[in-house]
Design an enzyme around this catalytic site. Sequence first.
Site, mmCIF file in Angstrom:
data_model
loop_
_atom_site.group_PDB
_atom_site.id
_atom_site.type_symbol
_atom_site.label_atom_id
_atom_site.label_comp_id
_atom_site.label_asym_id
_atom_site.label_seq_id
_atom_site.Cartn_x
_atom_site.Cartn_y
_atom_site.Cartn_z
ATOM 1 N N ASP A 50 0.839 -1.202 0.000
ATOM 2 C CA ASP A 50 0.000 0.000 0.000
ATOM 3 C C ASP A 50 0.870 1.247 0.000
ATOM 4 O O ASP A 50 1.340 1.693 1.044
ATOM 5 C CB ASP A 50 -0.919 -0.017 1.230
ATOM 6 C CG ASP A 50 -1.841 1.195 1.275
ATOM 7 O OD1 ASP A 50 -1.929 1.919 0.257
ATOM 8 O OD2 ASP A 50 -2.483 1.405 2.332
ATOM 9 N N LYS B 126 1.611 7.996 0.415
ATOM 10 C CA LYS B 126 1.962 8.063 1.833
ATOM 11 C C LYS B 126 3.302 8.750 2.013
ATOM 12 O O LYS B 126 4.131 8.737 1.093
ATOM 13 C CB LYS B 126 2.092 6.631 2.392
ATOM 14 C CG LYS B 126 0.793 5.903 2.626
ATOM 15 C CD LYS B 126 1.062 4.518 3.238
ATOM 16 C CE LYS B 126 -0.225 3.750 3.441
ATOM 17 N NZ LYS B 126 -1.101 4.330 4.465
ATOM 18 N N ASP C 201 -5.624 6.499 -0.649
ATOM 19 C CA ASP C 201 -4.986 5.707 0.400
ATOM 20 C C ASP C 201 -6.023 4.979 1.276
ATOM 21 O O ASP C 201 -5.668 4.137 2.092
ATOM 22 C CB ASP C 201 -4.100 6.616 1.261
ATOM 23 C CG ASP C 201 -3.121 5.828 2.118
ATOM 24 O OD1 ASP C 201 -2.960 4.613 1.866
ATOM 25 O OD2 ASP C 201 -2.528 6.426 3.027
ATOM 26 N N GLU D 59 -7.894 2.636 0.418
ATOM 27 C CA GLU D 59 -8.200 1.632 -0.606
ATOM 28 C C GLU D 59 -8.830 0.364 -0.032
ATOM 29 O O GLU D 59 -9.600 -0.308 -0.702
ATOM 30 C CB GLU D 59 -6.927 1.274 -1.386
ATOM 31 C CG GLU D 59 -5.978 0.254 -0.718
ATOM 32 C CD GLU D 59 -5.394 0.716 0.595
ATOM 33 O OE1 GLU D 59 -5.343 1.943 0.822
ATOM 34 O OE2 GLU D 59 -4.982 -0.134 1.409
ATOM 35 N N ARG E 200 -11.111 -0.288 2.230
ATOM 36 C CA ARG E 200 -12.580 -0.349 2.365
ATOM 37 C C ARG E 200 -13.248 -0.557 1.009
ATOM 38 O O ARG E 200 -14.332 -1.121 0.933
ATOM 39 C CB ARG E 200 -13.078 0.923 3.060
ATOM 40 C CG ARG E 200 -12.877 2.177 2.267
ATOM 41 C CD ARG E 200 -13.052 3.417 3.108
ATOM 42 N NE ARG E 200 -11.966 3.602 4.081
ATOM 43 C CZ ARG E 200 -11.927 4.555 5.002
ATOM 44 N NH1 ARG E 200 -12.925 5.412 5.104
ATOM 45 N NH2 ARG E 200 -10.912 4.664 5.832
HETATM 46 N N1 BES Z 1 -3.355 0.177 5.329
HETATM 47 C C1 BES Z 1 -3.674 1.473 5.777
HETATM 48 C C2 BES Z 1 -3.998 1.542 7.266
HETATM 49 C C3 BES Z 1 -2.879 1.276 8.230
HETATM 50 C C4 BES Z 1 -1.840 2.186 8.364
HETATM 51 C C5 BES Z 1 -2.913 0.169 9.036
HETATM 52 C C6 BES Z 1 -0.835 1.942 9.276
HETATM 53 C C7 BES Z 1 -1.904 -0.075 9.944
HETATM 54 C C8 BES Z 1 -0.858 0.805 10.070
HETATM 55 C C9 BES Z 1 -4.912 1.990 5.037
HETATM 56 O O1 BES Z 1 -5.032 1.591 3.724
HETATM 57 C C10 BES Z 1 -4.829 3.483 5.032
HETATM 58 O O2 BES Z 1 -3.925 4.000 4.452
HETATM 59 N N2 BES Z 1 -5.775 4.140 5.692
HETATM 60 C C11 BES Z 1 -5.803 5.557 5.765
HETATM 61 C C12 BES Z 1 -7.222 6.025 5.610
HETATM 62 C C13 BES Z 1 -7.359 7.509 5.457
HETATM 63 C C14 BES Z 1 -6.751 7.950 4.154
HETATM 64 C C15 BES Z 1 -8.814 7.869 5.506
HETATM 65 C C16 BES Z 1 -5.253 5.951 7.132
HETATM 66 O O3 BES Z 1 -5.542 5.271 8.118
HETATM 67 O O4 BES Z 1 -4.509 6.926 7.199
HETATM 68 ZN ZN ZN Z 2 -4.073 -0.161 3.202
HETATM 69 MN MN MN Z 3 -4.010 2.913 2.382
#
Ligand code: BES
Ligand code: ZN
Ligand code: MN
Length: 496
Positions: A267, A274, A344, A346, A348
């Site tokens: 990711d 990111k 990011d 993705e 859901r």
């Molecule tokens: N895979 C990540 C969530 C994550 C980050 C899990 C670090 C464990 C450790 C997910 O895809 C993500 O990037 N989520 C974003 C959502 C936001 C953009 C609404 C997040 O949590 O920042």
């Molecule tokens: Zn992710």
């Molecule tokens: Mn993500």
Amino acid sequence: MPLRITCRAAEPLDLRADVTALGVFVFTRELPAPLKPLDALLGGGLTKLLAKEEFTGKKDQSLSIPMLGRGPSERLVLIGLGEKTAVGDGDVRALAAKAARLTNVDRSAHLVLGIPIELQEHLRAAAEGLELGAYRFTKYLTGDRRPKTELDEVTVAIAHKPGAKTKRAIELGQRVALAINQARDLSNEPGNALPPEGLAAAAQAVAKEHDLKIHVFDHKEILRRGMKLIDAVGRGSVHEPRFVHIEYVPKKAKKRLVFVGKGITFDSGGVSIKPAAGMGEMKHDMSGAANVIGLMDAVAVLQPEVEVHGIVACAENMPDGNAYRPGDVWGSLDGKTVEIINTDAEGRLLLADALAYARTLAPDLLVDNATLTGACVVALGTTCSGYYASNDATAELFRRAVKASGEQMWQLPLLEDLREQLKSEVADIKQTGDRFGGSITAALFLREFIGEAKHWVHVDIAGPASTERLLGWAQSKGATGHGVLTFLALVEQAAE
Ligand code: BES
Ligand code: ZN
Ligand code: MN
């Protein structure tokens, strides 16, 4: 390589080994009986040492004593079990895991494990703990970096002569733990080694081994079926997405359970990229999928009278000229349109299509698990997953499974007032909410896609945390497998 585990009717301190590990309940003055002969041999030296170190068998206390030729092994390790009242599978599993890990840290090969007689009915849990605790991810170490001595043989000292039942318990426990370790191996594989097609192939290998029915949809089939959100997420990668459905269908099934996992093999965040720091951890973003694959392996071993389906949606989230973008509107398998806010978020999207597929199986219980939000990790830390349930009865069912597994998970609320954040001007629903309550709004988004499924649990996995950290018994880095024990407990509950 699996450990060679055998049980023997003996006092643990009468057996030779490299390391002797003993689980010890809280004691006040009198030393635990198995330690008395050694104490006598040392002229009361053990009593003195334990008093000086204030070792009284409290939970999570441990004491490692070099024997210097005076005992049955090179090292005696005492591990506190706490009070006699509150002990079960979870405690025995943790005890065995700690003993295995300490043996590896000690660069030793042969462990004798002594379990108090009161706990000797939990041998399956002991075998699980031994394999889980011995786990290391050393595949990419070469030459001198490879561990020279590793735990390979364990003798469990028990009171009665081991019969067929004992053997079976050890074998089952070992195979369950090896299934979880396989999930951890998958999670630890770097993104370059395990693209979506590789993850799908791992699922195929498990299905083949146990003769389970499996469906693997390639990109073309994903498009043909209308899984538009899975397509959207995978577009930026040169590796095409995959969708996998594994079936375990026994002759007499009382219930049908369906488990869904997020399989983002890497990711990057996509166009909403990111920050560089820590991005590499996102190779673990397929931990939910790995859990489902490990679970199916364990279920096939245990053969419960419950139908279990495993569904994993696999894709890589990358930025590219072909990638999906913020502001896009995409359709979905459910039919609802989604306004993309942040590429990011993705997971859901992938899960939305996977849930819409899963619900057509008319599950008695639908469980999804995913490393879904950083917000959940902020809320609960890296050693505890969050879970949401569609109703109280389902939450209670899940809570019981969590308790039986010894894994740390905490229920979070599906707060209805946050649902407003997902209202979109241009589409049926927005992909994300505002800044606060990020794990909750992600769960509320998923709920839109479960359709008529009544009993649903969503698990926001504690990021790239390790099973041993989550079970509270060690400090090694490496990822997950966290959740499989709880899911297995759910399956076994349903079989009751
Ligand atoms: N895979 C990540 C969530 C994550 C980050 C899990 C670090 C464990 C450790 C997910 O895809 C993500 O990037 N989520 C974003 C959502 C936001 C953009 C609404 C997040 O949590 O920042
Ligand atoms: Zn992710
Ligand atoms: Mn993500």
